[in-house]
Write a protein that holds these residues in place. Sequence first.
Motif, PDB file in Angstrom:
ATOM      1  N   ILE A 127      -6.892 100.588 -23.693  1.00  0.00           N
ATOM      2  CA  ILE A 127      -6.695  99.474 -22.764  1.00  0.00           C
ATOM      3  C   ILE A 127      -7.034  99.919 -21.341  1.00  0.00           C
ATOM      4  O   ILE A 127      -7.710  99.198 -20.595  1.00  0.00           O
ATOM      5  N   ALA A 128      -6.570 101.107 -20.951  1.00  0.00           N
ATOM      6  CA  ALA A 128      -6.873 101.615 -19.615  1.00  0.00           C
ATOM      7  C   ALA A 128      -8.375 101.724 -19.403  1.00  0.00           C
ATOM      8  O   ALA A 128      -8.896 101.331 -18.343  1.00  0.00           O
ATOM      9  N   ASN A 129      -9.086 102.227 -20.394  1.00  0.00           N
ATOM     10  CA  ASN A 129     -10.538 102.354 -20.263  1.00  0.00           C
ATOM     11  C   ASN A 129     -11.232 101.000 -20.259  1.00  0.00           C
ATOM     12  O   ASN A 129     -12.272 100.835 -19.613  1.00  0.00           O
ATOM     13  N   MET A 130     -10.658  99.990 -20.937  1.00  0.00           N
ATOM     14  CA  MET A 130     -11.235  98.648 -20.891  1.00  0.00           C
ATOM     15  C   MET A 130     -11.113  98.040 -19.500  1.00  0.00           C
ATOM     16  O   MET A 130     -12.050  97.407 -19.007  1.00  0.00           O
ATOM     17  N   VAL A 131      -9.959  98.226 -18.868  1.00  0.00           N
ATOM     18  CA  VAL A 131      -9.762  97.702 -17.509  1.00  0.00           C
ATOM     19  C   VAL A 131     -10.791  98.329 -16.571  1.00  0.00           C
ATOM     20  O   VAL A 131     -11.457  97.633 -15.788  1.00  0.00           O
ATOM     21  N   LEU A 132     -10.948  99.644 -16.646  1.00  0.00           N
ATOM     22  CA  LEU A 132     -11.900 100.338 -15.780  1.00  0.00           C
ATOM     23  C   LEU A 132     -13.337  99.985 -16.138  1.00  0.00           C
ATOM     24  O   LEU A 132     -14.193  99.869 -15.249  1.00  0.00           O
ATOM     25  N   LEU A 133     -13.610  99.803 -17.417  1.00  0.00           N
ATOM     26  CA  LEU A 133     -14.962  99.429 -17.853  1.00  0.00           C
ATOM     27  C   LEU A 133     -15.412  98.138 -17.186  1.00  0.00           C
ATOM     28  O   LEU A 133     -16.520  98.062 -16.625  1.00  0.00           O
ATOM     29  N   ARG A 134     -14.561  97.123 -17.218  1.00  0.00           N
ATOM     30  CA  ARG A 134     -14.910  95.852 -16.567  1.00  0.00           C
ATOM     31  C   ARG A 134     -15.066  96.039 -15.058  1.00  0.00           C
ATOM     32  O   ARG A 134     -16.004  95.497 -14.455  1.00  0.00           O
ATOM     33  N   LEU A 135     -14.142  96.770 -14.461  1.00  0.00           N
ATOM     34  CA  LEU A 135     -14.194  97.000 -13.016  1.00  0.00           C
ATOM     35  C   LEU A 135     -15.502  97.671 -12.624  1.00  0.00           C
ATOM     36  O   LEU A 135     -16.194  97.220 -11.695  1.00  0.00           O
ATOM     37  N   TYR A 136     -15.867  98.743 -13.312  1.00  0.00           N
ATOM     38  CA  TYR A 136     -17.059  99.509 -12.947  1.00  0.00           C
ATOM     39  C   TYR A 136     -18.337  98.697 -13.144  1.00  0.00           C
ATOM     40  O   TYR A 136     -19.275  98.797 -12.343  1.00  0.00           O
ATOM     41  N   MET A 137     -18.391  97.900 -14.186  1.00  0.00           N
ATOM     42  CA  MET A 137     -19.601  97.092 -14.413  1.00  0.00           C
ATOM     43  C   MET A 137     -19.808  96.091 -13.284  1.00  0.00           C
ATOM     44  O   MET A 137     -20.928  95.935 -12.777  1.00  0.00           O
ATOM     45  N   ASN A 138     -18.736  95.430 -12.881  1.00  0.00           N
ATOM     46  CA  ASN A 138     -18.887  94.454 -11.799  1.00  0.00           C
ATOM     47  C   ASN A 138     -19.154  95.132 -10.463  1.00  0.00           C
ATOM     48  O   ASN A 138     -19.896  94.605  -9.622  1.00  0.00           O
ATOM     49  N   GLU A 139     -18.573  96.310 -10.242  1.00  0.00           N
ATOM     50  CA  GLU A 139     -18.870  97.043  -9.014  1.00  0.00           C
ATOM     51  C   GLU A 139     -20.315  97.535  -8.995  1.00  0.00           C
ATOM     52  O   GLU A 139     -20.950  97.565  -7.938  1.00  0.00           O
ATOM     53  N   ALA A 140     -20.833  97.923 -10.139  1.00  0.00           N
ATOM     54  CA  ALA A 140     -22.235  98.344 -10.207  1.00  0.00           C
ATOM     55  C   ALA A 140     -23.158  97.212  -9.781  1.00  0.00           C
ATOM     56  O   ALA A 140     -24.113  97.422  -9.019  1.00  0.00           O
ATOM     57  N   ALA A 141     -22.863  96.008 -10.269  1.00  0.00           N
ATOM     58  CA  ALA A 141     -23.690  94.859  -9.901  1.00  0.00           C
ATOM     59  C   ALA A 141     -23.492  94.474  -8.440  1.00  0.00           C
ATOM     60  O   ALA A 141     -24.444  94.112  -7.752  1.00  0.00           O
ATOM     61  N   ARG A 142     -22.244  94.568  -7.958  1.00  0.00           N
ATOM     62  CA  ARG A 142     -21.961  94.168  -6.568  1.00  0.00           C
ATOM     63  C   ARG A 142     -22.596  95.115  -5.569  1.00  0.00           C
ATOM     64  O   ARG A 142     -23.159  94.681  -4.561  1.00  0.00           O
TER      65      ARG A 142
END
Length: 499
Positions: A197-212
């Motif tokens: 679950i912790a890695n899923m939260v970070l996974l979503r965060l990092y993907m959107n930050e990469a695009a931003r």
Amino acid sequence: MRDEYDKITPDNFYNTEKDAKLAIAALYYNSITKVGTWSPGLFVQNINSIITLSDISAGDMMMCSYGTNPWEYLRTHQWTESNGYGTQNVFNYYNHISNARIVANQIEQMDISDNLKAALVAEANAVGGWKAAILYDFYGPVPYPTDEILANPAELVYPERPTKEDFVAIIESLFEGKDDLPEADYGPNFGRINSSIANMVLLRLYMNEAARTGDAAFWTKAKECAEKIINSGSHQLMNNYSDVFSVNNTKNKEIIFATPSDYSFNTMMWHAEALPNNFPTPGGGRSNSWGGYKILWSFYDTFDPNDMRLSGIAASYTTPDGVEISRQNPVDNRHGVGDGAIPVKYDLDPNQVSFFQGHDFIVYRYAETLLAMAEILNELETTASVNAPAITQVSKEGTTYNSDGGNTAYSFINAVRVRAGLEPLTNMSKEDLRDAILAERSHELYCEGTRRMDLIRYQRMTNGNGDKKFDDDQDKFLFPIPIGYINEYKGNLTQNPGY
């Protein structure tokens, strides 16, 4: 001097392991658990409600037939800082972050075993990090009190909002102990924070930050999170999509996180919200449900007709009175299919009690991890250090499809496509594969709360008029900070741009 047993003080709490575990359990209350019905005016703040808020505010996937105001105002992005239409309520998580940090700090001071202390502190901080990530998604950075401020609650201090970069670093810091978290548990601890679950939260965060930001380092961080989830060996795809959402398969290993359903406390009411009142039930009666959620016909039409995932969407049905309701004969917008198809999603529970069905409410699934990996590998133009599952499926038309079980972007998206009975993708440009992954995410994860963040990441968030390049108001990527908090902070809390 009279002893007082009805008050919690530093002298009588956080003394034993049981105290620490009770404090951790309290962090889940009324946010990750305690499900209720949802409306923009009366919002029960939990992960399940946030899923609906996310997908309706995406604009192009689903709507609610309860009425134009406030539901359509939410879908078509007509909210303002003074009329939030449901966008304002998630900000209540702000206080939950501080609560989690206070619990973590208190446990740090306890005289318990080092291993137990590390695990409990990591769990408390991770719950706070999860709330922080949700807030960041909806509102951007929020004020973050220092430990010194938290230690002196009687002194009123109003910290300013950090920068986006600083707040992302704060979220990361709250997950620093994630390696101390347990692996996924499908037994008594199901529903509590674990490493996946912790890695899923970070996974979503990092993907959107990469695009931003355009910083490829975030794609690399996201790749590491996805690989850890896959490497854990805790998860697998179910053979059939519909099996994931069957009441007989609760706690199946495709689920990374779901809020456990309990008739006495944590009630699951998706069908109460979604089914029309004349929808047939397994016993032959009527659902008597509220006819709210609908899949827009424009979104429904983006599916391949052979897609097995359509089994969870009712484009037509026959009422117990024998009336055939379909797109050609919609009967009614709310208690029919005039507004759209019915997102049944979960199978009907023959043992349903009143409006409460026995399914757990699914939040994160392994299929999303695989699609995330496909997107990451496509953006980085590389391969993974882990392999996708090799899937074989017979399509509706009788054709047998296979995914290759390899480590390319195609390997990961095709595992999900083949499971749905669709032909594997091959030989596409980077841009075309990017679009295919976005479409695949929408078809795999409809009504699971990912659409809004996906459209923002792809810069396709619209004002409710469909999936196309963003051409309206980018300030709507974030919700307005509720006016009450702006006033409370006496000028120290700046409003988001555009409000």
